[in-house]
Design a protein around this motif. Structure first.
Motif, short mmCIF file in Angstrom:
data_model
loop_
_atom_site.label_atom_id
_atom_site.label_comp_id
_atom_site.label_asym_id
_atom_site.label_seq_id
_atom_site.Cartn_x
_atom_site.Cartn_y
_atom_site.Cartn_z
N MET A 1 0.82 -1.21 0.00
CA MET A 1 0.00 0.00 0.00
C MET A 1 0.85 1.26 0.00
N ALA A 24 -9.75 -1.07 -0.85
CA ALA A 24 -8.64 -1.73 -0.17
C ALA A 24 -9.12 -2.36 1.13
N TRP A 27 -7.77 -2.75 7.05
CA TRP A 27 -6.57 -2.46 7.84
C TRP A 27 -5.71 -1.38 7.21
N SER A 28 -5.80 -1.22 5.86
CA SER A 28 -4.91 -0.29 5.16
C SER A 28 -5.48 1.12 5.06
N LEU A 31 -3.49 4.19 6.30
CA LEU A 31 -2.41 4.64 5.43
C LEU A 31 -2.95 5.55 4.34
N GLY A 274 6.44 -4.18 6.24
CA GLY A 274 5.58 -3.04 5.97
C GLY A 274 6.01 -1.80 6.71
#
Length: 344
Positions: A1, A24, A27-28, A31, A274
Motif C-alpha cells: 500500500m 482496499a 486495515w490499510s 495509510l 511493511g
C-alpha cells in the motif's frame, strides 16, 4: 500500500484535477488517510483468497453510482478484476494474467526485465501502454498532522520532556499541557521494527536488536519497539535481553497509531517489512536489514535509506525458513554494522 502511493502521485501529476478513490482492505485505510492524493478509501470486505462472487457483484453495482472513468487493478488475480467489471467502469487497466481479457479492456503485458521493481510496475499502469519503460517515479510521502501526533501522544502518555532536537516533529508536544514554555530536552528516539510477516528468514536475530538497543540507550537515546500483535512475543524478548530499557508498542497500537508514533522518532532499524516502507515514507533515517528477500525488487523508497545485505551466494532465496538451516544472511550482519550506519 505504501508503494502504491507512487502510483497515486503519478496520476495526480498527469491529471491534477482527478479524484482517486482506493478499494482496499480495512486495515490499510489509515495509510490511505495519510496520503493527500487519495480522496477516500473504500473498504474491501472480502479477505485474501476469498472469492464470493455474489459479494463482488454487489460491491460492483454499489460503485456504479460513482461514475468512475478508470479502474487500475494492481493485483494480478482474476477475481480482483471482477468488481471493476461489475461496476461498469469504462476503462479497466491491469497486467495480463489469469485469463483477465474481457474483464480488463486496457490490458498490459508485464515485461519483468524492464520493470524489475514493484513500484515501477504500479506506476507503469498510470501511463499509456506505449510509454517508455521503466518509468520514473516519486517516493511515497505520508502526511501526519499535528493533531494526529498530539492524539497519539496523549493516548500513550508521551510528554514533551521525552524528546530532543528543536525543530523536531515532537516540538509540538510543548503545548500538551496548555503551556507554551519550552520543555526540557532529554533524548532522541530509535525505533526498532523486528517483525516480518513473511517468516523467520526475513528477521534479523533478536540478540542483535537487543545489542543495538543497549548501545543506543547508553548513548542517551530512547528505544521504542514496534510491530503487530504477531510480533509482540519477539519484541518482549528483545526488551528482556536489553534489560527492559525499551518502550514496547508492539501489539499495543493500531496501524494508525504506529504510523503516528513512528513520525515522532529520529531513526529506524527494520527488517524488510511493511513498517520499513512506512518509515521510508515518513522521511526517517532508515537502516533496512535484508535476508531472504531482494532489496532490488521491493527496496525502501527513500534516497537516504541504507540497505544492509550480505549478498551471499544463497540469497535471495525468497523462502520463509532458511533452506540450508543457518540463516547466515542475517546472523552474520553484526550489530556493529547497524550501529555504524546509524552514526553516519
Amino acid at each position: 500500500m505504501v508503494m502504491a502511493q507512487s502510483l497515486f502521485i503519478a496520476l495526480k501529476q498527469q491529471h491534477p484535477d482527478c479524484h482517486i478513490d482506493v478499494l482496499a482492505p480495512a486495515w490499510s485505510l489509515p495509510l490511505l488517510e495519510r496520503m493527500p492524493e487519495v480522496r477516500q478509501g473504500i473498504t474491501m470486505p472480502l479477505g485474501h483468497g476469498q472469492f464470493d462472487l455474489r459479494s463482488r457483484i454487489r460491491i460492483g453495482r454499489q460503485l456504479r453510482s460513482h461514475h468512475y472513468d478508470q479502474a487500475i487493478v494492481l493485483p494480478n488475480s482474476w477475481k480482483s478484476s471482477l468488481i471493476p467489471f461489475f461496476a461498469r467502469i469504462p476503462k479497466r487497466t491491469g497486467f495480463l494474467g489469469e485469463l483477465r481479457r474481457g474483464l480488463l479492456n486496457d490490458v498490459r503485458k508485464l515485461n519483468k526485465t524492464l520493470l524489475t521493481m514493484t513500484v515501477q510496475r504500479f506506476v507503469a499502469l498510470s501511463l499509456p501502454d506505449e510509454a517508455s519503460q521503466p518509468p520514473t517515479y516519486e517516493f511515497p510521502k505520508l502526511t501526519i498532522t499535528t493533531e494526529q501526533q498530539l492524539n497519539v501522544c496523549r493516548k500513550f502518555e508521551i510528554t514533551g520532556a521525552d524528546f530532543i532536537e528543536i525543530p523536531h516533529p515532537s516540538a509540538l508536544l510543548n503545548n500538551l499541557g496548555g503551556s507554551e514554555e519550552v520543555v526540557p530536552i532529554v533524548s532522541k528516539i530509535l525505533a526498532l521494527c523486528p517483525g516480518a510477516e513473511f517468516g523467520p528468514a526475513k528477521r534479523w536475530p533478536i540478540e542483535h536488536y537487543a545489542a543495538v538497543a543497549r548501545q543506543k540507550q547508553q548513548q542517551g537515546w530512547q528505544v521504542w519497539l514496534f510491530g503487530s500483535d504477531k510480533d509482540k512475543a519477539v519484541a518482549e524478548r528483545i526488551n528482556a535481553l536489553s534489560g527492559d530499557i525499551c518502550r514496547n508498542f508492539a501489539g499495543n497500537t493500531s496501524l494508525a497509531e504506529a504510523v503516528d508514533l513512528l513520525s515522532l522518532t529520529d531513526a529506524v532499524v527494520s527488517n524488510d517489512s511493511g513498517l520499513m516502507h512506512v518509515a521510508a515514507a515518513l522521511d526517517k533515517k532508515l537502516i533496512a536489514v535484508y535476508g531472504s528477500s531482494d532489496p532490488g525488487f521491493t527496496p525502501p523508497l527513500h534516497a537516504a535509506a541504507e540497505i544492509i545485505d550480505l549478498h551471499l551466494d544463497c540469497s535471495p532465496c525468497f523462502k520463509r525458513d532458511c533452506p540450508l538451516g543457518h540463516t547466515r544472511c542475517l546472523t552474520e550482519i553484526r550489530p556493529e554494522q547497524v550501529l555504524a550506519a546509524l552514526d553516519t
